[in-house]
Enzyme design. Sequence first.
Site, short mmCIF file in Angstrom:
data_model
loop_
_atom_site.label_atom_id
_atom_site.label_comp_id
_atom_site.label_asym_id
_atom_site.label_seq_id
_atom_site.Cartn_x
_atom_site.Cartn_y
_atom_site.Cartn_z
N LYS A 1 -22.58 -30.60 8.78
CA LYS A 1 -23.81 -30.22 8.08
C LYS A 1 -24.57 -31.46 7.61
O LYS A 1 -25.80 -31.52 7.70
CB LYS A 1 -23.47 -29.32 6.88
N THR B 1 -18.01 -12.18 10.97
CA THR B 1 -18.60 -12.19 9.63
C THR B 1 -20.12 -12.33 9.70
O THR B 1 -20.86 -11.49 9.19
CB THR B 1 -18.01 -13.36 8.80
N LYS C 1 -22.62 -24.91 13.24
CA LYS C 1 -22.94 -26.32 12.94
C LYS C 1 -22.09 -27.30 13.72
O LYS C 1 -22.55 -28.38 14.06
CB LYS C 1 -22.84 -26.62 11.44
P1 NDP Z 1 -15.87 -14.91 13.05
O1 NDP Z 1 -14.59 -15.42 13.62
O2 NDP Z 1 -15.82 -13.94 11.93
O3 NDP Z 1 -16.76 -14.26 14.22
C1 NDP Z 1 -16.86 -14.75 15.52
C2 NDP Z 1 -16.96 -13.54 16.44
O4 NDP Z 1 -17.34 -13.95 17.75
C3 NDP Z 1 -15.63 -12.81 16.56
O5 NDP Z 1 -15.84 -11.43 16.50
C4 NDP Z 1 -15.14 -13.27 17.93
O6 NDP Z 1 -14.30 -12.34 18.53
C5 NDP Z 1 -16.45 -13.36 18.68
N1 NDP Z 1 -16.34 -14.21 19.85
C6 NDP Z 1 -16.04 -15.54 19.85
N2 NDP Z 1 -16.06 -16.01 21.10
C7 NDP Z 1 -16.38 -14.97 21.92
C8 NDP Z 1 -16.57 -14.83 23.32
N3 NDP Z 1 -16.38 -15.85 24.14
N4 NDP Z 1 -16.92 -13.63 23.81
C9 NDP Z 1 -17.08 -12.58 22.99
N5 NDP Z 1 -16.93 -12.63 21.62
C10 NDP Z 1 -16.57 -13.82 21.11
O7 NDP Z 1 -16.71 -16.19 12.64
P2 NDP Z 1 -17.90 -16.29 11.56
O8 NDP Z 1 -18.84 -15.17 11.73
O9 NDP Z 1 -17.31 -16.56 10.24
O10 NDP Z 1 -18.57 -17.66 12.02
C11 NDP Z 1 -19.31 -17.73 13.21
C12 NDP Z 1 -20.11 -19.02 13.25
O11 NDP Z 1 -20.98 -19.06 12.12
C13 NDP Z 1 -19.26 -20.30 13.17
O12 NDP Z 1 -19.89 -21.28 13.93
C14 NDP Z 1 -19.32 -20.65 11.69
O13 NDP Z 1 -19.16 -22.04 11.49
C15 NDP Z 1 -20.73 -20.23 11.35
N6 NDP Z 1 -20.98 -19.92 9.94
C16 NDP Z 1 -20.11 -19.09 9.27
C17 NDP Z 1 -20.37 -18.74 7.97
C18 NDP Z 1 -19.47 -17.84 7.18
O14 NDP Z 1 -19.71 -17.67 5.98
N7 NDP Z 1 -18.46 -17.25 7.79
C19 NDP Z 1 -21.57 -19.24 7.27
C20 NDP Z 1 -22.42 -20.10 8.08
C21 NDP Z 1 -22.11 -20.41 9.38
P3 NDP Z 1 -12.70 -12.50 18.33
O15 NDP Z 1 -12.44 -12.12 16.92
O16 NDP Z 1 -12.14 -11.55 19.31
O17 NDP Z 1 -12.35 -13.93 18.60
N1 HSE Z 2 -16.86 -22.27 6.29
C1 HSE Z 2 -18.18 -22.53 5.85
C2 HSE Z 2 -18.17 -22.73 4.35
C3 HSE Z 2 -19.08 -21.40 6.20
O1 HSE Z 2 -17.16 -22.42 3.72
O2 HSE Z 2 -19.14 -23.25 3.82
C4 HSE Z 2 -20.53 -21.67 5.87
O3 HSE Z 2 -21.07 -22.66 6.67
#
Ligand code: NDP
Ligand code: HSE
Length: 425
Positions: free
Chosen positions: A205, A13, A105
């Site tokens: 957070k 995401t 975080k």
């Molecule tokens: P997702 O699960 O959507 O994305 C994580 C991605 O990283 C996936 O594509 C995953 O692949 C890949 N990945 C994880 N580990 C590995 C690895 N070892 N090697 C290669 N690829 C890897 O998560 P989000 O984008 O939602 O969240 C990511 C981070 O951002 C988290 O720490 C979250 O707390 C933070 N965050 C998220 C927000 C949100 O709105 N979603 C907002 C603010 C912060 P695979 O699918 O194959 O596991």
């Molecule tokens: N899972 C978190 C939320 C993503 O819902 O606020 C943003 O940090």
Amino acid sequence: MKKIGVALLGLGTVGGGTYRILKNNHDSIMKNDGIDIEIRHIIERDKEKAVALGADLSIVSTDINDVVNDKDTHIVAEFFGGIEPAKSFLTKCLLAGKSIVTANKEMFSKSWVELEAAAKKGHAGLYFEASCVGGVPIIRTLTESMQGNVIQSLMGIVNGTTNFILSKMADEGKEYGDVLKEAQRLGYAEANPTADVDGFDSMYKLSILSSLAFRKKVPISQIHREGISGVDKADIEYGKQLGYTLKLLAIAKNRDGKIEARVHPAFVPSDHPIAGVKGSFNAVHIVGDNVGDIMLYGRGAGDLPTGSAIVSDIVFAACQSKPKYAPFKNVDNVSTKDFTDNYLCRYYLRMTVADQSGVMAKITSAFGKNNISIASMKQMPSAGENATLIFLLHQTYEKDLNRALEALKKLDCVNSVNAVIRVEE
Ligand code: NDP
Ligand code: HSE
């Protein structure tokens, strides 16, 4: 023109949102900030995600050494989530002199001290705007714009998923489980949504935000945490009738030199600005001794809002001549004397009691003996032999409240205390 090479760790995401912004806004960043950003590496195991974004597959791998060994990659942005391998990968990058930007975080709040040590060794920077409150520029507000203040309190909605769930339950009468699924589909929730609904995400957070606000480390071990999974729809409804809205709040206060930090569901008056924050929106209310009240508001989760914070960190990092670190002594072994868990709050209590004479006298006596003063009481229409009572209490210390609850539970006439919810004015 300054050329900056970046690596993106993860294309889910947040990674996907970041990729799109770096591509779509490349020219405006070049024109406005004088920085030409090139995505040189993507670390992602699912190549389909790169294909869907139209990324060049020759830069996609799973080997962090591709990034570490590339002298033209200056900034590494991480959105894997979880502790490992994110922490080891970022540590390697920092030691190699590459600045890091992270949205993670959980990992950051637990590993800030170690990451900062690695960053100092590698003369690299640490940036984490996206780790708290999505697209809302809260970190730089606290680090760069509040120096003329001693911050007294910080209170807000810092989790999009739970705010989305509570808003839909209150406004549309939807069921908890259905709305959680919707939040997952929209990409707001963590990989394991327990982190959202049980308050862990808000706690991570709050640890970061309150440390910056009070210029003193507030480790997660010093934060009280409750989530929303035990919230009963009945209390949302009763609260509404009393003029309150239920929110999951993250609160940190400096009370007489001691910090109290807590995450829990709380009622706020329905005309309070925090009550009007709905869906995936977040808001943080800060009180400084000179500026007074400030409130920051915006989208707290989602691909583009969070990507916006990541890209602003990348540009900010690219513009720094010398990295700055935490503006306080960044250690994990803090003195517990600097913190208090004897919170001072108002409370909402719902209990089921025998519908008999003399009950109220026994209950009010239990409150009175524990220094608790009742602000109002409402008896809901009786169902059979029991009655539902709702009390709103004046400000009371947590320890007095707990003693009163113990006393209430021992009374024969009290069948159960069904809900204990703090009220923030
Ligand atoms: P997702 O699960 O959507 O994305 C994580 C991605 O990283 C996936 O594509 C995953 O692949 C890949 N990945 C994880 N580990 C590995 C690895 N070892 N090697 C290669 N690829 C890897 O998560 P989000 O984008 O939602 O969240 C990511 C981070 O951002 C988290 O720490 C979250 O707390 C933070 N965050 C998220 C927000 C949100 O709105 N979603 C907002 C603010 C912060 P695979 O699918 O194959 O596991
Ligand atoms: N899972 C978190 C939320 C993503 O819902 O606020 C943003 O940090």
